[in-house]
Structures are given as C-alpha cells and as structure tokens.
Design an enzyme around this catalytic site. Structure first.
Site, PDB file in Angstrom:
ATOM      1  N   LYS A   1     -10.396   3.674  -5.667  1.00 40.02           N
ATOM      2  CA  LYS A   1      -9.024   3.887  -6.123  1.00 40.02           C
ATOM      3  C   LYS A   1      -7.844   3.005  -5.573  1.00 40.02           C
ATOM      4  O   LYS A   1      -6.909   2.886  -6.457  1.00 40.02           O
ATOM      5  CB  LYS A   1      -8.714   5.502  -6.090  1.00 40.02           C
TER       6      LYS A   1
ATOM      7  N   GLU B   1      -3.285  -2.900  -9.884  1.00 35.46           N
ATOM      8  CA  GLU B   1      -2.298  -2.376 -10.661  1.00 35.46           C
ATOM      9  C   GLU B   1      -1.156  -3.047 -10.269  1.00 35.46           C
ATOM     10  O   GLU B   1      -0.189  -3.444 -11.228  1.00 35.46           O
ATOM     11  CB  GLU B   1      -2.263  -0.827 -10.714  1.00 35.46           C
TER      12      GLU B   1
END
Length: 302
Positions: free
Chosen positions: A173, A180
């Site tokens: 993550k 991102e």
C-alpha cells in the site's frame, strides 16, 4: 464462533463507510471512536456502539477480532490499551496507513502474547470503503485464510490479495501511494501546460476525452473531470498548496535504503513540500484530485 461479529475502532471517513458496508453484508459491528459525533453516526447506520475499548472487547465472542482504522500515529496507543484485554487466539487487524516497519514490529509484539496480527492496506478512499475497496494484506497466512471472507466482503470484486509475512500489506500500500503521487503530479503538470497555452482549451472537455479509451484513461483523470464540473476550469476554490500524509515520504526513504532511484516519486513529494510557499495551478489540480477520491480538505481558506 460468529465470524461476522467483530470490533471496529476508528469511525472517520474511511471507518464509518466501511462499517456501513459491513452492516449491509450482515456483519454485527461493535464500534468505538473517541468522538461522540462519530459514535452517533455509527449508531444511526446500525452499529452497536460502545464508549470505550473495554466495552467493545467485552461484547465480542472468543476468539475475538478487532479491526483498527485509526491514524498511524495513534496505533501504538490503541494497542497498549487493547492488548491486555485480549487473549491468546484473538486477532487484531490494522487497516490504516501504517508504516510497514512499524507493522512488522507490532506483529511481533502481538504474536509474543499469543495473538494474531494482520496488516491491511486499503485503497479507494471513502467511496471505496463504502462501495468496495482494494485491500492488500500481510501477516500469518493461516490467519488471513481464516478471515478471508471479511476481506472479500470489504473489497470490490477481485480487489483483495494476500502478500506474505507481516508488513507486506502495508508495504504494498505504501508503494501504491508513492506511485499515486507521481501519477497525480504528471496529470497536474500536463493540465497546467494546457491551461497556460495560447489555445483556449476546455479543461473539463479534455479530461473527459482523455478518459475515453486514451492511453492515460484512469480513475484519476475521471476524478479531475468531476472536479472541473464542480469548480470550473480555474479551480478558484481549490488551494494550490498540496499536503502529503506520509506514504510518499516512506516510499522515498525505503527506496533510498534499497539503493533504488525514484526521481518521479521524490520529485512529486518535493513539489508538495515546496507548494506550501509556492502554490500553483499544478497544485490546484493535485489538491482537487485529493478531494475527489480522498475527501481531503483542500479548499482555499476564507
């Protein structure tokens, strides 16, 4: 054992939405948050709300499962209070954005007491928590398998996975969030170039077009289209100062420890830090995206 009865600690934007989703999946949720307002909201959607961690633990059946959805900097505080109340065979799942190194240490601490620990990275923002998230899990494989139905119910179709030993879920993550950062930065820079060109370009129309079978079609570009529809091409209400929540920094630091260059992710992190004194249209685009998918507060202060 009722595998669909679990404790849930942390009722912020992500937590409350996930609780509501689980209730719709026929789970019995025993929930707690320090905020009375958050507790009241959880009660309204049907959760069994408690005013303390002890009340949560006492209301669960053995072996007990407690999901934590709290900020990474308070996980240890919650664990220090929670661990003495639990018994061997109980399971703690950290679904927040914790540093993977801390998750490794926490798993060791928890397992020394005969309990089990899973780290679950959750992507998708509040809307994902409500409608189906992408979930990345690390920890003891047998514990994951015992709780796989829970992850399946939290996730969108085909949107959860087990990645190995403790810390692996939060590691995957963390890197996701680093990527991102870079993707959002590229979108922001590209749209600033178009906005400041000599052409009278329709930003919303471009974002919409890009999101129909172009190579850069993505949820991010779709969210930018939505932001333009809501705020207009100037994004006047949106701040050009971009905050960062930690995962991008952790990605850069980890890459340096591994000797891996990450100029794109590092550059996007540096941009966010420098944007505090140098707001820009690129920053407005990135901030608008953060609001659209994460519900972050990004509007200009009045």
């Amino acid at each position: 054992m009722n595998k669909k009865r679990l404790g849930y600690v942390g009722l912020g934007k992500m937590g409350l939405n996930m609780v509501e989703r689980l209730l719709e999946k026929d789970y019995e949720i025993v929930a707690h948050d320090p905020s009375k307002e958050a507790r009241d909201q959880a009660k309204k959607v049907g959760a069994e709300v408690k005013t303390s961690l002890k009340e949560v633990v006492d209301a669960l059946e053995e072996p007990k499962i407690v999901w934590l959805m709290v900020p990474h900097n308070v996980v240890d505080t919650v664990l220090s209070e929670l661990l003495p109340m639990l018994k061997a065979g109980d399971t703690i799942i950290d679904g927040g954005n914790s540093n993977f190194k801390q998750s490794i240490a926490r798993a060791k601490l928890v397992e020394e007491k005969g309990l089990y620990f899973l780290d679950a990275g959750v992507s998708g923002g509040p809307a994902g928590a409500r409608n189906g998230a992408c979930v990345m899990v690390g920890g003891r494989e047998e514990t994951f398998k015992e709780n796989e139905e829970l992850f399946s119910d939290i996730a969108a179709p085909k949107a959860y996975g087990y990645f190995g030993q403790a810390g692996a879920g939060h590691f995957v993550k963390m890197v996701h969030n680093g990527i991102e950062y870079g993707m959002m930065q590229a979108i922001g820079e590209g749209f600033e170039i178009m906005k400041k060109s000599d052409f009278d370009l329709d930003m919303g129309k471009i974002a919409d077009l890009y999101n129909h079978r172009s190579v850069i079609e993505s949820r991010l570009v779709g969210w930018l289209k939505d932001a333009y529809a809501e705020y207009g091409p100037e994004l006047d209400e949106i701040s050009g100062q971009v905050s960062h929540s930690g995962e991008g920094l952790w990605t850069v630091e980890t890459a340096k420890e591994m000797g891996i260059p990450t100029p794109i992710i590092e550059g996007s992190l540096k941009f966010r830090e420098e944007s505090q004194d140098n707001p820009s249209y690129t920053g407005q685009v990135v901030s608008a995206l953060r609001e659209q998918f994460g519900g972050h507060a990004v509007k200009n202060k009045k």
